[in-house]
Design an enzyme around this catalytic site. Structure first.
Site, PDB file in Angstrom:
ATOM      1  N   GLY A  79       0.796  -1.219   0.000  1.00  0.00           N
ATOM      2  CA  GLY A  79       0.000   0.000   0.000  1.00  0.00           C
ATOM      3  C   GLY A  79       0.829   1.270   0.000  1.00  0.00           C
ATOM      4  O   GLY A  79       2.023   1.268   0.311  1.00  0.00           O
ATOM      5  N   ASP A 119      -0.583 -12.068   8.652  1.00  0.00           N
ATOM      6  CA  ASP A 119      -2.030 -11.868   8.533  1.00  0.00           C
ATOM      7  C   ASP A 119      -2.492 -11.182   9.805  1.00  0.00           C
ATOM      8  O   ASP A 119      -2.533 -11.783  10.871  1.00  0.00           O
ATOM      9  CB  ASP A 119      -2.741 -13.207   8.344  1.00  0.00           C
ATOM     10  N   ASP A 147     -11.357   9.981   8.295  1.00  0.00           N
ATOM     11  CA  ASP A 147     -12.341  11.043   8.474  1.00  0.00           C
ATOM     12  C   ASP A 147     -13.756  10.539   8.232  1.00  0.00           C
ATOM     13  O   ASP A 147     -14.734  11.194   8.615  1.00  0.00           O
ATOM     14  CB  ASP A 147     -12.036  12.210   7.541  1.00  0.00           C
ATOM     15  N   TYR A 152     -17.508   1.153   5.670  1.00  0.00           N
ATOM     16  CA  TYR A 152     -16.094   1.466   5.879  1.00  0.00           C
ATOM     17  C   TYR A 152     -15.910   2.329   7.144  1.00  0.00           C
ATOM     18  O   TYR A 152     -15.063   2.037   7.991  1.00  0.00           O
ATOM     19  CB  TYR A 152     -15.534   2.194   4.662  1.00  0.00           C
ATOM     20  N   LYS A 180     -13.987   1.379  10.832  1.00  0.00           N
ATOM     21  CA  LYS A 180     -12.928   2.175  11.448  1.00  0.00           C
ATOM     22  C   LYS A 180     -13.329   2.637  12.848  1.00  0.00           C
ATOM     23  O   LYS A 180     -12.505   2.668  13.764  1.00  0.00           O
ATOM     24  CB  LYS A 180     -12.601   3.379  10.557  1.00  0.00           C
TER      25      LYS A 180
END
Length: 749
Positions: A458, A484, A550, A573, A577
């Site tokens: 990433g 993992d 955010d 999503y 978070k």
């Protein structure tokens, strides 16, 4: 022989540029915070270089004196059992009624010094003028500070005025307190050069001693600079008077910086224009020796040995500071401390090392010629408005106790690594502190605990690896095959194998819209995985940082969100978070959870700014939301701050994003303008709803911090991005009516 002591100091310059005064105490806020002194005391410092400055006490007239501030501060230091080394003039030219070329300057300073001693007869240590040689150079030879002259005669006058002023000041003080000691400071480095410029280097290597040589009465007819001083107008009577009636320091105060050693090279084409200078015979570049591969800096230990050999006097490092990342600041202090300690054990009369500056400093990147607010952090961090403890202050506190040092200090500072050289045409062997997967790349001769980084594929994981390489932080970058994060056994195996000092989790499910259909996978990677990591790190005593978004907010606030605002996510999503934040901090309260937003960076093309600029440069239509507001985040700023906070041992939720709230369309327009591109007619502001995204987004999710993790402005970050990125955004000629290649970029996390 007793161990060396830890002293402290606050940057307190009040210098004059034209008719404007620059006051470091006002900029740092220390002028209004008596409580700072209690923080300093917690470090265990024995003495502190502290200002009772002429410009502040008697700014308008020598008889109009206000001792209120100084009395409150010095009395508090006395209560805290910290011995002040009082400074009267710090890189200044005095109040408006005098200056460095004023023939009455010495007498006026002595009059003020007498007043200080009368007010504080118990003060036993003084530095009447800080760095006389440096101040004379910057004010009268280079013209940076008042009175802005640029000739050798003015330089010599300014220097001798300061030396005579110091002598008369100490005489006046000792009439009140016969026990008063002179701690005379100056910057001490060394000049290296090419053979052709050895004569200039020799001159500067003699000149570097002048403050102390003059006070010690060493500048007689046999001194190497006797002829120079006489030629530029210093009378024989003035010099011999100091020889016959010297005022030797009781303590030599050496201020040594990584830039104190210089390299002179007549091959100016190899160096930036701003380094170019000249004498009567040569044009040459004057650069930091540490940055030249051909140079071998002496280093602080050799510099101190030179001082001890030249003067039979006690020696102290009176300034030790580096403007750099957290671990490099500590490495510099460790280097200075260890060098001084070694010499002390060898019987050299080295007394102490001074942590300078405890509160940091402002605008030294421009040599105090601009009031731009450029802050260099010290032992305490002022970015949040109040002094905050950091890894540096903790490190200083542990120095006299010989406490165990942070693992990152097992690596040399950058000034001792190959990366120090930027002026070279010779190939270098690159350093590599990294390890990818199972390929061990850590130095085998050092027992260095690495930093574990998940998310090798990433943007964020690769950025951490890149900046750890730059900062000399050994790390292991792991793919999902290596670790993992949602498998407790896999996590345990990795921690046992690598035994890291901390773990940075950048792995996760990042496809906001796909999360609506793949909720189980999203929760596994974004919620369960970080929770598993937190539990394992807690059990092993390993530091842990993970990232949030955010998108935990619903946008109803319509103003920047702070850390304490309650999350109300609108999509899967965001919910993943939010739950991760709760579970991570429940499992490990010491964990660092960083909310951030809208990445852009110079090392890959997977970001909104790149695609916007590319489209506009190629004169292709680009649609961006005009009614969805975010805080863009420059990846290098985010990663560097995250590493600093991790090293500091910070915990809890932090908002890290560059300063400023923009719609996606505004961000594209700003980037284009800064790149010199005309965004019209290619930039097309449209409603967010037109993108028809499966996952709901908040209309306003800008972030702001109530803590000290303040990043530069978005505009500043974009300028640096454009300077650093590899893609050239120059426009190309296309058919102005073509719609081929139209880019639609929707906001992602």
């Amino acid at each position: 022989m007793a161990n060396i002591e830890l002293w402290g100091g606050v940057e307190c310059t009040v210098n004059r540029v034209g008719e404007e005064y620059f006051d470091q105490l006002a900029q740092s806020g220390h002028a209004n915070r008596l409580s700072d002194l209690d923080l300093f005391a917690e470090l265990g410092i024995k003495k502190i270089r502290y200002p009772v400055l002429w410009e502040s006490v008697a700014p308008e007239h020598p008889e109009q004196q206000d001792w209120t501030w100084a009395t409150e501060r010095l009395n508090r230091l006395r209560e805290l059992n910290i011995d002040p080394i009082v400074g009267l003039l710090h890189h200044g030219s005095g109040p408006r009624y005098t200056h460095l070329l004023d023939e009455d300057f010495p007498q006026k300073l002595a009059q003020y010094a007498r007043g200080v001693a009368q007010q504080f007869p118990w003060v036993n240590h003084y530095t009447p003028i800080n760095e006389p040689l440096t101040t004379a150079r910057f004010s009268a030879l280079y013209g940076f500070w008042y009175p802005h002259t640029q000739d050798d005669a003015s330089f010599a006058t300014a220097l001798l005025n300061q030396i005579k002023g110091t002598k008369l000041a100490m005489q006046a003080i000792r009439e009140i307190n016969p026990q008063a000691k002179l701690v005379q400071t100056d910057d001490l480095g060394y000049s290296h050069s090419t053979p052709a410029l050895q004569y200039q280097a020799d001159f500067e290597n003699h000149r570097r001693w002048l403050s102390w040589d003059l006070l010690c009465g060493k500048v007689d007819q046999q001194h190497p600079l006797w002829g120079y001083l006489r030629r530029v107008g210093v009378s024989e009577e003035t010099l011999l008077e100091l020889v016959q009636d010297p005022c030797p320091p009781d303590i030599i105060g050496v201020n040594y910086y990584v830039t104190s050693e210089r390299y002179l090279d007549e091959r100016i084409i190899d160096y930036p224009w701003h380094t170019h200078g000249s004498n009567a015979w040569h044009r040459y570049a004057d650069v930091e020796a540490v940055r030249v591969q051909a140079a071998t800096p002496l280093g602080v230990q050799n510099i101190l040995e030179q001082v001890c050999a030249r003067y039979d006097l006690p020696v102290v490092i009176t300034e030790a500071h580096l403007c750099c990342t957290r671990e490099e600041q500590m490495r510099w202090l460790a280097d200075v401390w260890d060098s001084a300690s070694f010499l002390r054990k060898q019987g050299k009369n080295v007394l102490a090392v001074t942590a300078w500056s405890l509160l940091g400093a402002y605008d030294w990147n421009s040599l105090l010629t601009r009031n731009a607010g450029h802050y260099e952090m010290g032992a305490f961090d002022l970015k949040g408005g109040q002094p905050a403890r950091t890894a540096v202050s903790d490190f200083l506190k542990g120095l006299p106790l010989e406490a165990e040092r942070h693992p990152v200090l097992k690596v040399d500072g950058w000034w001792k690594r190959v990366c120090r050289s930027i002026y070279t045409n010779m190939p270098e062997e690159p350093e590599n502190w990294s390890q990818a997967g199972n390929e061990q790349m850590l130095p085998h001769d050092l027992a260095i605990e690495p930093l574990l980084i998940t998310g090798a594929t990433g943007t964020l994981g690769r950025a951490f690896a890149r900046l750890c390489d730059t900062r000399g932080i050994p790390y292991v970058l792991l793919t999902r095959q290596d670790l993992d994060i949602a498998d407790a056994a896999s996590v345990e195996k990795a921690l046992q194998k690598y035994r890291p000092w901390a773990l940075v989790n950048t792995a996760g499910f990042v496809r906001v819209d796909a999360a609506e259909e793949e909720a189980e996978a999203c929760y596994r990677e974004n919620t369960h995985g970080p929770a598993v990591l937190a539990k394992a790190c807690q059990a092993h005593g390993v530091g842990f940082v993970t990232f949030s978004s955010d998108l935990v907010f619903d946008g109803e606030k319509m103003e920047p969100y702070l850390e304490e605002d309650q999350p109300q996510p609108l999509n899967v999503y965001g919910r993943s978070k939010t739950q991760a934040e709760e579970q991570v901090l429940a499992a490990m309260p010491q964990a660092l959870v960083i909310r951030t937003s809208a990445f852009f960076g110079p090392w890959d093309e997977h970001n909104f700014v790149y695609h916007a600029l590319r489209a506009i440069a190629h004169q292709e239509p680009f649609k961006a939301a005009e009614d969805s507001f975010i805080t863009p985040t420059y990846v290098p700023d985010l990663v560097n701050m995250a590493l600093d906070l991790l090293i500091d041992g910070e915990s809890g939720i932090w908002h890290l994003a560059n300063t400023g709230a923009y719609s996606w369309a505004q961000l594209a327009e700003l980037a284009a303008n800064l790149a010199g591109l005309d965004p019209a007619p290619w930039l097309q502001p449209v409603p967010m709803a037109s993108f028809k995204q499966p996952a709901a987004r908040p209309v306003y999710s800008a972030l702001e911090t109530g803590k000290r993790g303040i990043l530069p402005s978005v505009e500043d970050a974009l300028r640096r991005y454009l300077h650093a990125c590899e893609f050239n955004f120059r426009p190309v000629q296309t058919d102005l009516h073509s719609t081929e290649g139209e880019i639609r970029f929707a906001a992602q996390a």
